[in-house]
Design a protein around this motif. Structure first.
Motif, PDB file in Angstrom:
ATOM      1  N   PHE A  21     -61.305  43.663  38.269  1.00 29.32           N
ATOM      2  CA  PHE A  21     -60.119  42.710  37.923  1.00 29.32           C
ATOM      3  C   PHE A  21     -59.188  43.002  36.794  1.00 29.32           C
ATOM      4  O   PHE A  21     -59.531  43.280  35.679  1.00 29.32           O
ATOM      5  N   PHE A  22     -57.890  43.306  37.236  1.00 28.32           N
ATOM      6  CA  PHE A  22     -56.787  43.610  36.172  1.00 28.32           C
ATOM      7  C   PHE A  22     -55.920  42.383  36.007  1.00 28.32           C
ATOM      8  O   PHE A  22     -55.488  42.013  37.054  1.00 28.32           O
ATOM      9  N   ARG A  23     -55.331  42.365  34.872  1.00 25.14           N
ATOM     10  CA  ARG A  23     -54.277  41.203  34.817  1.00 25.14           C
ATOM     11  C   ARG A  23     -52.902  41.581  35.371  1.00 25.14           C
ATOM     12  O   ARG A  23     -51.962  42.142  34.723  1.00 25.14           O
ATOM     13  N   THR A  24     -52.875  41.288  36.779  1.00 21.59           N
ATOM     14  CA  THR A  24     -51.730  41.334  37.592  1.00 21.59           C
ATOM     15  C   THR A  24     -51.455  40.195  38.152  1.00 21.59           C
ATOM     16  O   THR A  24     -52.055  39.007  37.815  1.00 21.59           O
ATOM     17  N   ASP A  25     -50.320  40.234  38.991  1.00 23.53           N
ATOM     18  CA  ASP A  25     -49.760  38.977  39.680  1.00 23.53           C
ATOM     19  C   ASP A  25     -50.645  38.739  41.053  1.00 23.53           C
ATOM     20  O   ASP A  25     -50.359  37.914  41.731  1.00 23.53           O
ATOM     21  N   LEU A  26     -51.700  39.708  41.313  1.00 25.35           N
ATOM     22  CA  LEU A  26     -52.464  39.477  42.513  1.00 25.35           C
ATOM     23  C   LEU A  26     -52.975  38.234  42.767  1.00 25.35           C
ATOM     24  O   LEU A  26     -52.970  37.760  43.860  1.00 25.35           O
ATOM     25  N   LEU A  27     -53.417  37.503  41.869  1.00 26.27           N
ATOM     26  CA  LEU A  27     -54.008  36.314  42.081  1.00 26.27           C
ATOM     27  C   LEU A  27     -53.280  34.905  42.135  1.00 26.27           C
ATOM     28  O   LEU A  27     -53.698  33.824  42.042  1.00 26.27           O
ATOM     29  N   ASN A  28     -51.943  35.451  41.686  1.00 25.59           N
ATOM     30  CA  ASN A  28     -50.766  34.070  41.642  1.00 25.59           C
ATOM     31  C   ASN A  28     -50.806  33.580  43.088  1.00 25.59           C
ATOM     32  O   ASN A  28     -51.040  34.376  44.193  1.00 25.59           O
ATOM     33  N   ALA A  29     -50.669  32.239  43.028  1.00 22.47           N
ATOM     34  CA  ALA A  29     -50.661  31.559  44.445  1.00 22.47           C
ATOM     35  C   ALA A  29     -49.476  32.117  45.290  1.00 22.47           C
ATOM     36  O   ALA A  29     -49.509  32.126  46.376  1.00 22.47           O
ATOM     37  N   GLU A  30     -48.424  32.770  44.712  1.00 19.06           N
ATOM     38  CA  GLU A  30     -47.229  33.277  45.474  1.00 19.06           C
ATOM     39  C   GLU A  30     -47.673  34.810  45.969  1.00 19.06           C
ATOM     40  O   GLU A  30     -47.187  35.351  46.902  1.00 19.06           O
ATOM     41  N   SER A  31     -48.814  35.312  45.540  1.00 21.97           N
ATOM     42  CA  SER A  31     -49.060  36.724  45.807  1.00 21.97           C
ATOM     43  C   SER A  31     -50.356  36.808  46.919  1.00 21.97           C
ATOM     44  O   SER A  31     -50.511  37.755  47.555  1.00 21.97           O
ATOM     45  N   THR A  32     -51.237  35.828  46.663  1.00 20.49           N
ATOM     46  CA  THR A  32     -52.391  35.848  47.505  1.00 20.49           C
ATOM     47  C   THR A  32     -52.475  34.543  48.307  1.00 20.49           C
ATOM     48  O   THR A  32     -52.152  33.502  48.182  1.00 20.49           O
ATOM     49  N   THR A  33     -52.683  34.991  49.944  1.00 24.60           N
ATOM     50  CA  THR A  33     -52.977  34.017  50.869  1.00 24.60           C
ATOM     51  C   THR A  33     -54.529  34.245  51.308  1.00 24.60           C
ATOM     52  O   THR A  33     -54.995  35.380  51.616  1.00 24.60           O
ATOM     53  N   TYR A  34     -55.053  33.007  51.381  1.00 22.93           N
ATOM     54  CA  TYR A  34     -56.353  33.057  51.991  1.00 22.93           C
ATOM     55  C   TYR A  34     -56.397  32.756  53.308  1.00 22.93           C
ATOM     56  O   TYR A  34     -55.980  31.735  53.627  1.00 22.93           O
ATOM     57  N   ALA A  35     -57.488  33.370  54.089  1.00 19.63           N
ATOM     58  CA  ALA A  35     -57.457  33.164  55.483  1.00 19.63           C
ATOM     59  C   ALA A  35     -58.200  31.723  55.629  1.00 19.63           C
ATOM     60  O   ALA A  35     -59.317  31.375  54.941  1.00 19.63           O
ATOM     61  N   GLU A  36     -57.905  31.100  56.488  1.00 19.78           N
ATOM     62  CA  GLU A  36     -58.533  29.657  56.939  1.00 19.78           C
ATOM     63  C   GLU A  36     -60.243  30.056  57.283  1.00 19.78           C
ATOM     64  O   GLU A  36     -60.550  30.978  57.776  1.00 19.78           O
ATOM     65  N   LEU A  37     -61.016  29.256  56.770  1.00 18.53           N
ATOM     66  CA  LEU A  37     -62.265  29.116  57.235  1.00 18.53           C
ATOM     67  C   LEU A  37     -62.696  29.221  58.738  1.00 18.53           C
ATOM     68  O   LEU A  37     -62.293  28.088  59.535  1.00 18.53           O
ATOM     69  N   SER A  38     -63.208  30.286  59.198  1.00 21.08           N
ATOM     70  CA  SER A  38     -63.288  30.110  60.804  1.00 21.08           C
ATOM     71  C   SER A  38     -64.959  30.456  61.446  1.00 21.08           C
ATOM     72  O   SER A  38     -65.069  30.094  62.074  1.00 21.08           O
ATOM     73  N   ILE A  39     -65.851  31.056  60.366  1.00 15.69           N
ATOM     74  CA  ILE A  39     -67.089  31.198  60.523  1.00 15.69           C
ATOM     75  C   ILE A  39     -67.730  30.251  59.554  1.00 15.69           C
ATOM     76  O   ILE A  39     -67.983  30.665  58.301  1.00 15.69           O
ATOM     77  N   GLU A  40     -68.596  29.258  60.126  1.00 15.74           N
ATOM     78  CA  GLU A  40     -69.234  28.377  59.180  1.00 15.74           C
ATOM     79  C   GLU A  40     -70.389  28.868  58.332  1.00 15.74           C
ATOM     80  O   GLU A  40     -70.524  28.497  57.174  1.00 15.74           O
ATOM     81  N   ASP A  41     -71.018  30.090  58.824  1.00 17.43           N
ATOM     82  CA  ASP A  41     -71.881  30.658  58.086  1.00 17.43           C
ATOM     83  C   ASP A  41     -71.542  31.344  56.563  1.00 17.43           C
ATOM     84  O   ASP A  41     -72.188  31.339  55.671  1.00 17.43           O
ATOM     85  N   TYR A  42     -70.405  31.843  56.581  1.00 21.04           N
ATOM     86  CA  TYR A  42     -69.466  32.180  55.449  1.00 21.04           C
ATOM     87  C   TYR A  42     -68.933  31.082  54.578  1.00 21.04           C
ATOM     88  O   TYR A  42     -68.283  31.644  53.621  1.00 21.04           O
TER      89      TYR A  42
END
Length: 105
Positions: A7-28
């Motif tokens: 992890f490097f201090r970039t904008d990667l983890l900003n809400a504007e930069s990162t989209t997380y997939a919807e949970l589709s597999i209950e096991d995960y």
């Protein structure tokens, strides 16, 4: 050279930069929720300095023999060491069986 940064201090983890997939597999689902929560909590607190990484990469690529693999960041070194320890333990656990597989001449 394969660069493996953590992890490097970039904008990667900003809400504007990162989209997380919807949970589709209950096991995960549980593990995914933990990961997303952890990553969101890291935003702006990552230990790595991107400018220092860039300088290190320039220096490494200028070498006559740059490393085949580079752990970028103290957290990356820890991940390398953990992986190496796991691989060593796995090799030792089945050393006799693995070594017995040579064909006889």
């Amino acid at each position: 050279m394969l660069v493996e940064p953590k992890f490097f201090r970039t904008d990667l983890l900003n809400a504007e930069s990162t989209t997380y997939a919807e949970l589709s597999i209950e096991d995960y689902a549980s593990r995914t929720k933990e990961t997303v929560t952890a990553w969101k909590g890291m935003n702006g607190k990552q230990g790595g300095d991107p400018a220092k990484l860039a300088a290190a990469l320039v220096e490494l690529t200028a070498q006559d023999e740059p490393p085949a693999r580079f752990a970028a960041g103290a957290d990356a070194v820890e991940a390398f060491e953990a992986k190496a320890n796991t691989l060593r333990a796995q090799a030792n656990a089945y050393r006799e069986q693995s070594s017995s597989l040579f064909a006889r001449p």
